[in-house]
Design a protein around this motif. Structure first.
Motif, PDB file in Angstrom:
ATOM      1  N   SER A 163      38.652  31.798  35.652  1.00  0.00           N
ATOM      2  CA  SER A 163      39.338  32.026  36.830  1.00  0.00           C
ATOM      3  C   SER A 163      40.465  33.013  36.922  1.00  0.00           C
ATOM      4  CB  SER A 163      39.742  30.649  37.357  1.00  0.00           C
ATOM      5  OG  SER A 163      40.352  30.828  38.687  1.00  0.00           O
ATOM      6  N   ILE A 164      40.637  34.010  37.941  1.00  0.00           N
ATOM      7  CA  ILE A 164      41.811  34.591  38.163  1.00  0.00           C
ATOM      8  C   ILE A 164      42.282  34.600  39.356  1.00  0.00           C
ATOM      9  CG2 ILE A 164      41.079  36.326  35.933  1.00  0.00           C
ATOM     10  CD1 ILE A 164      39.802  38.350  38.254  1.00  0.00           C
ATOM     11  N   SER A 165      41.973  33.310  40.017  1.00  0.00           N
ATOM     12  CA  SER A 165      42.316  33.291  41.522  1.00  0.00           C
ATOM     13  C   SER A 165      41.983  34.500  42.256  1.00  0.00           C
ATOM     14  CB  SER A 165      43.856  33.146  41.443  1.00  0.00           C
ATOM     15  OG  SER A 165      44.556  33.009  42.732  1.00  0.00           O
ATOM     16  N   ARG A 166      42.816  35.168  43.023  1.00  0.00           N
ATOM     17  CA  ARG A 166      42.299  36.248  43.818  1.00  0.00           C
ATOM     18  C   ARG A 166      42.862  37.834  43.224  1.00  0.00           C
ATOM     19  NH1 ARG A 166      39.788  35.512  48.446  1.00  0.00           N
ATOM     20  NH2 ARG A 166      40.971  37.582  49.633  1.00  0.00           N
ATOM     21  N   TYR A 167      43.374  37.587  41.934  1.00  0.00           N
ATOM     22  CA  TYR A 167      44.140  38.750  41.231  1.00  0.00           C
ATOM     23  C   TYR A 167      43.216  39.880  40.711  1.00  0.00           C
ATOM     24  CZ  TYR A 167      48.016  36.051  42.306  1.00  0.00           C
ATOM     25  OH  TYR A 167      49.005  35.076  42.735  1.00  0.00           O
ATOM     26  N   LEU A 168      42.316  40.504  41.770  1.00  0.00           N
ATOM     27  CA  LEU A 168      41.303  41.682  41.304  1.00  0.00           C
ATOM     28  C   LEU A 168      41.375  42.734  42.278  1.00  0.00           C
ATOM     29  CD1 LEU A 168      38.271  41.357  39.493  1.00  0.00           C
ATOM     30  CD2 LEU A 168      37.565  42.024  41.751  1.00  0.00           C
ATOM     31  N   LEU A 174      40.802  51.098  45.630  1.00  0.00           N
ATOM     32  CA  LEU A 174      40.347  50.789  46.794  1.00  0.00           C
ATOM     33  C   LEU A 174      40.689  49.318  47.374  1.00  0.00           C
ATOM     34  CD1 LEU A 174      36.498  51.590  46.069  1.00  0.00           C
ATOM     35  CD2 LEU A 174      37.845  53.097  47.266  1.00  0.00           C
ATOM     36  N   ILE A 175      40.605  48.318  46.712  1.00  0.00           N
ATOM     37  CA  ILE A 175      40.729  46.938  47.172  1.00  0.00           C
ATOM     38  C   ILE A 175      41.667  46.429  46.189  1.00  0.00           C
ATOM     39  CG2 ILE A 175      39.694  44.618  47.595  1.00  0.00           C
ATOM     40  CD1 ILE A 175      38.860  46.670  49.351  1.00  0.00           C
ATOM     41  N   TYR A 176      42.668  45.600  46.683  1.00  0.00           N
ATOM     42  CA  TYR A 176      43.632  44.746  45.550  1.00  0.00           C
ATOM     43  C   TYR A 176      43.583  43.404  46.164  1.00  0.00           C
ATOM     44  CZ  TYR A 176      47.198  45.397  49.127  1.00  0.00           C
ATOM     45  OH  TYR A 176      47.983  45.573  50.451  1.00  0.00           O
ATOM     46  N   ASP A 177      43.957  42.604  45.341  1.00  0.00           N
ATOM     47  CA  ASP A 177      44.174  41.202  45.600  1.00  0.00           C
ATOM     48  C   ASP A 177      42.743  40.636  46.324  1.00  0.00           C
ATOM     49  OD1 ASP A 177      47.804  40.647  46.376  1.00  0.00           O
ATOM     50  OD2 ASP A 177      46.645  40.898  44.675  1.00  0.00           O
ATOM     51  N   PHE A 182      51.245  49.015  40.767  1.00  0.00           N
ATOM     52  CA  PHE A 182      51.191  48.603  42.318  1.00  0.00           C
ATOM     53  C   PHE A 182      50.691  47.012  42.330  1.00  0.00           C
ATOM     54  CE2 PHE A 182      50.019  48.897  46.880  1.00  0.00           C
ATOM     55  CZ  PHE A 182      49.430  47.845  46.961  1.00  0.00           C
ATOM     56  N   SER A 183      52.036  46.508  42.857  1.00  0.00           N
ATOM     57  CA  SER A 183      52.135  45.037  42.985  1.00  0.00           C
ATOM     58  C   SER A 183      52.046  44.276  41.722  1.00  0.00           C
ATOM     59  CB  SER A 183      50.847  44.582  44.051  1.00  0.00           C
ATOM     60  OG  SER A 183      50.889  43.195  44.539  1.00  0.00           O
ATOM     61  N   THR A 184      52.579  44.716  40.643  1.00  0.00           N
ATOM     62  CA  THR A 184      52.577  44.313  39.430  1.00  0.00           C
ATOM     63  C   THR A 184      51.350  43.891  38.692  1.00  0.00           C
ATOM     64  OG1 THR A 184      53.328  41.965  39.837  1.00  0.00           O
ATOM     65  CG2 THR A 184      55.130  43.334  40.022  1.00  0.00           C
ATOM     66  N   ARG A 185      50.184  44.300  39.365  1.00  0.00           N
ATOM     67  CA  ARG A 185      48.964  43.728  38.758  1.00  0.00           C
ATOM     68  C   ARG A 185      47.902  45.009  38.778  1.00  0.00           C
ATOM     69  NH1 ARG A 185      50.369  39.379  42.221  1.00  0.00           N
ATOM     70  NH2 ARG A 185      50.503  37.446  40.983  1.00  0.00           N
ATOM     71  N   TYR A 186      48.156  46.158  39.542  1.00  0.00           N
ATOM     72  CA  TYR A 186      46.986  47.012  39.644  1.00  0.00           C
ATOM     73  C   TYR A 186      47.739  48.496  39.428  1.00  0.00           C
ATOM     74  CZ  TYR A 186      45.472  42.805  42.212  1.00  0.00           C
ATOM     75  OH  TYR A 186      45.354  41.525  42.331  1.00  0.00           O
ATOM     76  N   MET A 187      46.919  49.074  39.492  1.00  0.00           N
ATOM     77  CA  MET A 187      47.208  50.999  39.409  1.00  0.00           C
ATOM     78  C   MET A 187      47.123  51.351  40.568  1.00  0.00           C
ATOM     79  SD  MET A 187      45.970  49.711  36.287  1.00  0.00           S
ATOM     80  CE  MET A 187      46.270  49.723  34.851  1.00  0.00           C
TER      81      MET A 187
END
Lengths: 110, 120
Positions: free
Chosen positions: A28-33, A47-50, B102-107
């Motif tokens: 599980s990574i919660s919604r951090y994708l 494109l999409i975060y969280d 970005f947001s400490t988690r992404y690029m």
């Protein structure tokens, strides 16, 4: 280490159709994708975060959903310019801090 | 507009070193964590490492394949990050991208990349 598995590897669809791309996390990574699009010869683009938030300038045709370990990128009403490889990505803070990408899904527009 | 320009790539022999640079503009560089990501020819994306900002200690993390051989640094006065690559191997052959965090988690934003080829 969290592993991201994307499916299918390749998808071939016609303009106007909808596409569903999957990304599964090994835990599980919660919604951090996040989802990225990479066209041939270009750098990736966020494109999409969280899991479900569109990045600035991304058309509403692109949407993301999911939480926990299963995530979906949906592209409605495909256009020829959507031909690209799509990658999912997650970040874990558990020492060591690291980012991992899925292996990618190649979307071809016929 | 955010701009990231990488340079310094080229052809080197196994065991040699190379330093890549990434010049940034269009944002307050000192406030942004920065990443290096690479992509071997015809393959997927692989995270190389990230440097945080000085206000949180400038902590640097690396991906396992490069830990101990690659070193990331930043020069906020020049809005530039660097990737020092030592003891290069053929499997390090790739396009190397720098990207804003970005947001400490992404690029968030990406440069166009610089190609590194390691071959005898």
């Amino acid at each position: 280490e969290i592993v991201l598995t994307q499916s299918p590897a390749t998808l071939s669809l016609s303009p106007g159709e909808g596409a569903t791309l999957s990304c599964r996390a090994s835990q599980s990574i919660s919604r951090y994708l996040a989802w990225y699009q990479q066209k041939p010869g270009q750098a990736p683009r966020l494109l999409i975060y969280d899991a479900s938030n569109r990045a600035t300038g991304i058309p509403a045709r692109f949407s993301g959903s999911g939480s926990g370990s299963d995530f979906i990128l949906t592209i409605s009403s495909l256009e020829p310019e959507d031909s690209a490889v799509y990658y999912c990505q997650q970040h874990s803070n558990w020492p060591p801090s690291m980012y991992t990408f899925g292996q990618g899904t190649k979307l071809e527009i016929k | 507009e955010v701009q990231l320009v990488e340079f310094g790539g080229g052809l080197v022999k196994p065991g040699e070193s190379l330093r890549l640079s990434c010049a940034a503009s269009g944002f307050t560089f000192s406030n942004v964590w920065m990443n290096w990501v690479r992509q071997a020819p015809g393959k997927g994306l692989e995270w190389v490492g990230r440097v945080k900002t000085k206000d949180v200690g400038g902590i640097i993390d690396y991906g396992a394949p490069v830990e101990g051989r690659f070193t990331i640094s930043r020069d906020d006065s020049k809005s530039t990050i660097y990737l020092q690559m030592n003891n290069l191997r053929p499997e390090d052959t790739a396009m190397y991208y720098c990207a804003t965090d970005f947001s400490t988690r992404y690029m968030g934003s990406w440069g166009q990349g610089t190609l590194v080829t390691v071959s005898s």
